[in-house]
Design a protein around this motif. Structure first.
Motif, PDB file in Angstrom:
ATOM      1  N   CYS A   1       0.847  -1.194   0.000  1.00 42.45           N
ATOM      2  CA  CYS A   1       0.000   0.000   0.000  1.00 42.45           C
ATOM      3  C   CYS A   1       0.880   1.241   0.000  1.00 42.45           C
ATOM      4  O   CYS A   1       1.954   1.247   0.596  1.00 42.45           O
ATOM      5  N   PRO A   2       0.395   2.310  -0.621  1.00 44.47           N
ATOM      6  CA  PRO A   2       1.143   3.568  -0.546  1.00 44.47           C
ATOM      7  C   PRO A   2       1.141   4.135   0.876  1.00 44.47           C
ATOM      8  O   PRO A   2       0.259   3.830   1.684  1.00 44.47           O
ATOM      9  N   ALA A   3       2.124   4.954   1.178  1.00 37.79           N
ATOM     10  CA  ALA A   3       2.328   5.487   2.526  1.00 37.79           C
ATOM     11  C   ALA A   3       1.111   6.243   3.055  1.00 37.79           C
ATOM     12  O   ALA A   3       0.789   6.134   4.241  1.00 37.79           O
ATOM     13  N   LYS A   4       0.426   7.000   2.209  1.00 31.76           N
ATOM     14  CA  LYS A   4      -0.748   7.753   2.683  1.00 31.76           C
ATOM     15  C   LYS A   4      -1.820   6.826   3.221  1.00 31.76           C
ATOM     16  O   LYS A   4      -2.449   7.105   4.245  1.00 31.76           O
ATOM     17  N   ARG A   5      -2.034   5.699   2.569  1.00 34.71           N
ATOM     18  CA  ARG A   5      -3.050   4.748   3.028  1.00 34.71           C
ATOM     19  C   ARG A   5      -2.605   4.074   4.325  1.00 34.71           C
ATOM     20  O   ARG A   5      -3.401   3.875   5.248  1.00 34.71           O
ATOM     21  N   VAL A   6      -1.316   3.726   4.411  1.00 33.25           N
ATOM     22  CA  VAL A   6      -0.796   3.109   5.632  1.00 33.25           C
ATOM     23  C   VAL A   6      -0.947   4.087   6.797  1.00 33.25           C
ATOM     24  O   VAL A   6      -1.419   3.725   7.877  1.00 33.25           O
ATOM     25  N   TRP A   7      -0.574   5.345   6.582  1.00 27.08           N
ATOM     26  CA  TRP A   7      -0.688   6.355   7.646  1.00 27.08           C
ATOM     27  C   TRP A   7      -2.135   6.495   8.106  1.00 27.08           C
ATOM     28  O   TRP A   7      -2.421   6.546   9.298  1.00 27.08           O
ATOM     29  N   LYS A   8      -3.046   6.570   7.136  1.00 28.31           N
ATOM     30  CA  LYS A   8      -4.462   6.718   7.470  1.00 28.31           C
ATOM     31  C   LYS A   8      -4.916   5.572   8.365  1.00 28.31           C
ATOM     32  O   LYS A   8      -5.633   5.783   9.347  1.00 28.31           O
ATOM     33  N   GLU A   9      -4.469   4.346   8.077  1.00 31.45           N
ATOM     34  CA  GLU A   9      -4.843   3.189   8.896  1.00 31.45           C
ATOM     35  C   GLU A   9      -4.201   3.264  10.276  1.00 31.45           C
ATOM     36  O   GLU A   9      -4.845   2.947  11.278  1.00 31.45           O
ATOM     37  N   LEU A  10      -2.960   3.687  10.358  1.00 32.05           N
ATOM     38  CA  LEU A  10      -2.294   3.804  11.654  1.00 32.05           C
ATOM     39  C   LEU A  10      -3.014   4.785  12.573  1.00 32.05           C
ATOM     40  O   LEU A  10      -3.026   4.606  13.791  1.00 32.05           O
TER      41      LEU A  10
END
Length: 135
Positions: A25-34
Motif C-alpha cells: 500500500c502507498p504510505a498515505k493509506r498506511v498512515w491513514k490506517e495507523l
C-alpha cells in the motif's frame, strides 16, 4: 508481504530491536490506517490511542507512555512502559517506495533483562495486524 527482524549483533545484550514489514500500500493509506483506533491499538495495545506530542496514552493491558513525535506519513515516536519498569522508546518509520511502504519499528532504550525475542514477536504480530487491516 516481507518481514525482517533483527537484534543488534555487536552487543550480547543489545539496546534495541528492529522489526520491519513491507506492505502493498502507498504510505498515505498506511498512515491513514495507523491513525485509526484499530491501527493505534495494533501498536499500543487495546484501548490506547495516538495523540499529539505530549499526549499520555494508556492501554487496557497496562502499557502506558507519552507521544514524542507524530510526523504525518513519516514517523511516530512514543515512550512505552509496563508495570514498574523504566520506559523505553519506540520509533515507527514509514518508508515509501512507489505503491509499497515499509514500516520499520525500532524499540530502543531496552532494559538488560528485556526478552528481545518476545519483543520481536510482539512487533511482528503488530505489523501483521496492520498488514491484515490493509488487505
Amino acid at each position: 508481504m516481507s518481514e525482517q527482524s533483527e537484534v543488534a549483533a555487536s552487543n550480547p545484550v543489545p539496546a534495541e530491536v528492529v522489526v520491519s514489514r513491507t506492505l502493498a500500500c502507498p504510505a498515505k493509506r498506511v498512515w491513514k490506517e495507523l491513525m485509526t483506533k484499530q491501527g493505534a491499538e495494533a501498536l499500543l495495545g487495546p484501548g490506547a490511542e495516538f495523540g499529539e506530542k505530549g499526549h499520555r496514552w494508556t492501554s487496557e493491558d497496562g502499557r502506558a507512555g507519552v507521544m514524542r513525535t507524530l510526523h504525518p506519513i513519516e514517523e511516530i515516536r512514543f515512550s512505552i512502559r509496563q508495570d514498574d519498569n523504566p520506559p523505553s522508546m519506540v520509533q515507527i518509520d514509514l518508508v515509501p517506495d512507489g505503491d509499497t511502504t515499509t514500516l520499520k519499528v525500532t524499540h530502543s532504550n531496552l532494559n538488560e533483562d528485556t526478552d528481545r525475542l518476545w519483543l520481536i514477536g510482539r512487533w511482528e504480530a503488530a505489523l501483521g495486524r496492520i498488514d491484515a487491516f490493509l488487505a
